[in-house]
Design an enzyme around this catalytic site. Structure first.
Site, PDB file in Angstrom:
ATOM      1  N   SER A  49      28.082  18.054  76.759  1.00 15.79           N
ATOM      2  CA  SER A  49      26.189  17.730  76.689  1.00 15.79           C
ATOM      3  C   SER A  49      26.367  18.983  76.083  1.00 15.79           C
ATOM      4  O   SER A  49      25.551  19.994  76.136  1.00 15.79           O
ATOM      5  CB  SER A  49      26.283  17.663  78.736  1.00 15.79           C
ATOM      6  OG  SER A  49      27.114  18.759  78.756  1.00 15.79           O
ATOM      7  N   GLY A  70      37.543  24.645  57.165  1.00 14.96           N
ATOM      8  CA  GLY A  70      36.978  23.551  56.843  1.00 14.96           C
ATOM      9  C   GLY A  70      36.750  24.143  55.722  1.00 14.96           C
ATOM     10  O   GLY A  70      35.414  22.713  55.303  1.00 14.96           O
ATOM     11  N   LYS A  71      35.375  24.704  55.969  1.00 12.72           N
ATOM     12  CA  LYS A  71      33.987  25.382  54.854  1.00 12.72           C
ATOM     13  C   LYS A  71      35.120  25.184  53.601  1.00 12.72           C
ATOM     14  O   LYS A  71      35.618  25.678  52.800  1.00 12.72           O
ATOM     15  CB  LYS A  71      33.938  26.433  55.331  1.00 12.72           C
ATOM     16  CG  LYS A  71      33.129  26.352  56.318  1.00 12.72           C
ATOM     17  CD  LYS A  71      32.118  27.958  56.888  1.00 12.72           C
ATOM     18  CE  LYS A  71      32.123  27.943  58.081  1.00 12.72           C
ATOM     19  NZ  LYS A  71      30.954  26.751  58.767  1.00 12.72           N
ATOM     20  N   ARG A 121      30.019  16.911  82.903  1.00 17.22           N
ATOM     21  CA  ARG A 121      29.787  16.589  83.902  1.00 17.22           C
ATOM     22  C   ARG A 121      27.892  16.236  84.276  1.00 17.22           C
ATOM     23  O   ARG A 121      27.598  15.627  85.711  1.00 17.22           O
ATOM     24  CB  ARG A 121      29.294  17.635  84.958  1.00 17.22           C
ATOM     25  CG  ARG A 121      31.368  18.058  85.408  1.00 17.22           C
ATOM     26  CD  ARG A 121      31.013  19.730  85.393  1.00 17.22           C
ATOM     27  NE  ARG A 121      30.944  20.325  84.839  1.00 17.22           N
ATOM     28  CZ  ARG A 121      30.569  22.092  84.695  1.00 17.22           C
ATOM     29  NH1 ARG A 121      32.124  22.171  85.852  1.00 17.22           N
ATOM     30  NH2 ARG A 121      30.766  22.700  83.773  1.00 17.22           N
ATOM     31  N   LYS A 149      39.764  26.957  70.941  1.00 23.21           N
ATOM     32  CA  LYS A 149      40.503  28.210  70.974  1.00 23.21           C
ATOM     33  C   LYS A 149      39.252  29.006  71.914  1.00 23.21           C
ATOM     34  O   LYS A 149      37.935  28.466  72.034  1.00 23.21           O
ATOM     35  CB  LYS A 149      40.024  29.504  69.545  1.00 23.21           C
ATOM     36  CG  LYS A 149      38.818  29.484  68.628  1.00 23.21           C
ATOM     37  CD  LYS A 149      37.894  30.769  69.046  1.00 23.21           C
ATOM     38  CE  LYS A 149      36.572  30.725  68.631  1.00 23.21           C
ATOM     39  NZ  LYS A 149      35.343  30.041  68.287  1.00 23.21           N
ATOM     40  N   LYS A 204      28.587  39.978  39.559  1.00 23.49           N
ATOM     41  CA  LYS A 204      27.484  40.659  40.038  1.00 23.49           C
ATOM     42  C   LYS A 204      28.303  41.367  38.299  1.00 23.49           C
ATOM     43  O   LYS A 204      29.504  42.375  38.864  1.00 23.49           O
ATOM     44  CB  LYS A 204      27.369  41.646  40.580  1.00 23.49           C
ATOM     45  CG  LYS A 204      26.448  41.206  41.590  1.00 23.49           C
ATOM     46  CD  LYS A 204      25.693  41.755  42.945  1.00 23.49           C
ATOM     47  CE  LYS A 204      24.338  41.582  43.417  1.00 23.49           C
ATOM     48  NZ  LYS A 204      23.986  42.625  43.629  1.00 23.49           N
ATOM     49  N   HIS A 242      38.342  33.750  61.944  1.00 20.80           N
ATOM     50  CA  HIS A 242      37.257  32.625  61.265  1.00 20.80           C
ATOM     51  C   HIS A 242      37.674  33.956  60.191  1.00 20.80           C
ATOM     52  O   HIS A 242      38.038  33.476  58.503  1.00 20.80           O
ATOM     53  CB  HIS A 242      36.024  32.667  60.926  1.00 20.80           C
ATOM     54  CG  HIS A 242      35.820  31.783  62.874  1.00 20.80           C
ATOM     55  ND1 HIS A 242      36.501  30.475  62.410  1.00 20.80           N
ATOM     56  CD2 HIS A 242      35.069  31.230  63.419  1.00 20.80           C
ATOM     57  CE1 HIS A 242      36.372  29.201  63.890  1.00 20.80           C
ATOM     58  NE2 HIS A 242      34.810  30.190  64.443  1.00 20.80           N
TER      59      HIS A 242
HETATM   60  C1  BG6 Z   1      32.950  29.222  66.727  1.00 21.19           C
HETATM   61  C2  BG6 Z   1      32.280  30.371  66.795  1.00 21.19           C
HETATM   62  O1  BG6 Z   1      34.078  29.546  66.424  1.00 21.19           O
HETATM   63  O2  BG6 Z   1      31.724  29.668  65.316  1.00 21.19           O
HETATM   64  C3  BG6 Z   1      30.740  30.558  67.431  1.00 21.19           C
HETATM   65  O3  BG6 Z   1      32.432  30.474  68.582  1.00 21.19           O
HETATM   66  C4  BG6 Z   1      30.336  31.305  66.294  1.00 21.19           C
HETATM   67  O4  BG6 Z   1      30.301  31.400  68.240  1.00 21.19           O
HETATM   68  C5  BG6 Z   1      30.819  29.533  65.414  1.00 21.19           C
HETATM   69  O5  BG6 Z   1      28.832  30.893  66.524  1.00 21.19           O
HETATM   70  C6  BG6 Z   1      29.931  29.603  63.817  1.00 21.19           C
HETATM   71  O6  BG6 Z   1      31.144  29.074  62.991  1.00 21.19           O
HETATM   72  P1  BG6 Z   1      29.520  28.369  61.960  1.00 21.19           P
HETATM   73  O7  BG6 Z   1      29.939  27.755  60.994  1.00 21.19           O
HETATM   74  O8  BG6 Z   1      28.775  27.891  62.514  1.00 21.19           O
HETATM   75  O9  BG6 Z   1      29.364  28.964  61.279  1.00 21.19           O
END
Ligand code: BG6
Length: 469
Positions: free
Chosen positions: A14, A165-166, A46, A148, A366, A224
């Protein structure tokens, strides 16, 4: 004999993560036939929900195209929802009944993957109950994925960062190592600074309970953004093998000295009546799940250094925050000035490579080009690459003079020499006298309040950027 059955269980079905990432991603994998044939998805949470409600919660994010509607319905048919608690083993037995039933129908052992899109505080009890009630039958496997932030390293646990993965993050290596152009100039002799920006225009989006114990540094920066940094700074790995890449990243991290407190700014978003997101219309502290005296940063900027032969002296500037003015994630690599400049003073702008991770992935460079006409005037142009549509175009923008003049103030070298002020006037305050909100707008000062970083620093759970202290 039928294909072996697989069950993918989403604990926290959820929640925000399930709605935004997990369900849409499962659908895309299913749509592209990248999953085993006999796969079933079980949402578990839940709340008293139905599959219809779950569908409503993620359908928008799933971006189903018109010609995919039938397949989407087929995907939904593979989905089930089970309501249960995390602290009672009886609830987990319902899950096992699902597995048992599937085993009976297919006459084959069921492989199962449990995805814990849950707060770390319940990891232990959930895994314990899984062990008690939902393990495999010997000939199948059981795997667990946790989100995490989690504690210390363990063997046999695979850790992934969804940023990896991006498409654009993966593209960093290809850009660097698949082109002759960048290799020779990818170092301190040619690069003046690297800025990694992550901005979100929404706030905690209903996740304040989790976020307040975590903060932006643990949530986004140490994972990230740090992944992006290591991909930018590492040496070429021996191969594209995961371990070889990991080894090079580790060397980068080991070359990074602890961040000094003077090189960090932390803040919290305040109310923004213009925000499209309800929780960001109010400020962070207004959130009912956030204690009034919270010092959890929702914004952080830090200047990091990589002390090795390639990068000595080049600032790696990370900026990240929620509740800001736009959603954007990008890398800017600014090259040094051209030596032996033969143009009018101030005419040449620094070459800059911009890698936009989101939204609308793109790479653009640029460059200075000649202004069309009779003289040798120059102007800034942008060479664009849109990797996703595999189109390359050169677009020349006649940039407005005011942008030029502001841009010339954007001298990142001064970040290292000027101690950062504790008093954050947005980002403009980072370098006294310089307003760079229009240059690399990582937020608006009116959307943030400064928080005392010394206080934040004392709370290890929200300020434990590994390399920081
Ligand atoms: C997550 C964070 O790992 O990454 C979030 O917990 C954040 O707070 C998100 O919004 C951002 O990832 P993306 O792929 O939506 O840019």
């Amino acid at each position: 004999q039928q294909d072996p059955p697989y069950v993918f269980v989403i604990f926290g079905a959820s929640g925000d993560l399930a709605r935004k990432k997990i369900y849409p991603t499962l659908w895309w994998l299913y749509r592209d036939d990248l999953l085993p044939k006999n796969v079933h998805f079980v949402g578990y949470a839940r709340s008293d929900l139905t599959m219809e409600k779950i569908r409503d919660s993620f359908e928008k994010n799933a971006k189903v195209r018109d010609n995919e509607k039938d397949k989407f319905e087929a995907f939904l048919k593979q989905n089930t929802y089970i309501q249960g608690s995390y602290d009672k083993v009886e609830s987990f037995k319902k899950l096992q009944e699902f597995n048992d039933d599937l085993q009976k129908r297919t006459k084959q052992p069921v492989n199962r993957l449990y995805y814990l899109a849950l707060p770390p505080s319940v990891f232990a009890e959930v895994t314990q109950h899984l062990k008690e009630a939902c393990m495999d039958y010997g000939d199948s496997w059981t795997r667990i994925i946790i989100e995490k932030p989690f504690g210390t390293d363990k063997d046999q646990i695979y850790r992934i960062d969804h940023y990896l993965g991006k498409e654009m993050v993966q593209n960093l290596m290809t850009l660097r190592f698949g082109n002759r152009l960048f290799g020779p100039s990818w170092n301190r002799d040619h690069i003046a600074s690297v800025v990694i920006t992550f901005k979100e225009d929404f706030g905690t989006a209903g996740r304040a309970g989790y976020f307040d114990t975590s903060g932006i540094i643990r949530d986004v920066m140490q994972n990230h953004l740090m992944q992006v940094l290591t991909l930018l700074a590492m040496e070429k790995p021996v191969s594209l093998n995961a371990e070889d890449i990991r080894d090079e990243k580790v060397k980068v991290l080991k070359s990074m000295p602890p961040v000094e407190l003077k090189d960090v700014i932390v803040g919290q978003y305040v109310a923004n009546p213009d925000s499209a997101h309800p929780e960001a219309k109010a400020g962070y502290l207004d959130d009912k799940d956030v204690p009034n005296d919270s010092v959890t940063p929702t914004y952080c900027m830090a200047v990091l250094k990589v002390n090795n032969e390639r990068w000595d002296g080049v600032p790696f500037i990370m900026k990240c925050g929620k509740g800001l003015d736009e959603k954007k994630s990008e890398v800017r690599i600014q090259f040094r000035e051209v030596p032996g400049d033969i143009y009018a003073p101030g005419e040449l702008k620094r070459t800059e490579l911009v890698i936009r991770v989101a939204p609308n992935e793109a790479v653009y460079l640029k460059l200075m080009t000649k202004k069309p006409g009779m003289d040798f005037g120059v102007e800034e142009s942008e060479l664009w690459i849109y990797p996703t549509i595999v189109a390359i175009m050169v677009s020349v923008y006649l940039m407005h003079m005011s942008v030029y003049s502001l841009k010339s103030l954007w001298d990142l070298k001064s970040i290292l020499s000027v101690p950062m002020s504790l008093n954050m006037h947005g980002f403009g305050g980072v370098i006294p006298g310089v307003d760079h909100t229009n240059l690399d707008p990582s937020g608006r000062s009116d959307l943030l309040r400064t928080i005392d970083k010394a206080k934040v620093h004392k709370n290890p759970s929200i300020f434990d950027l590994a390399i920081m202290y």
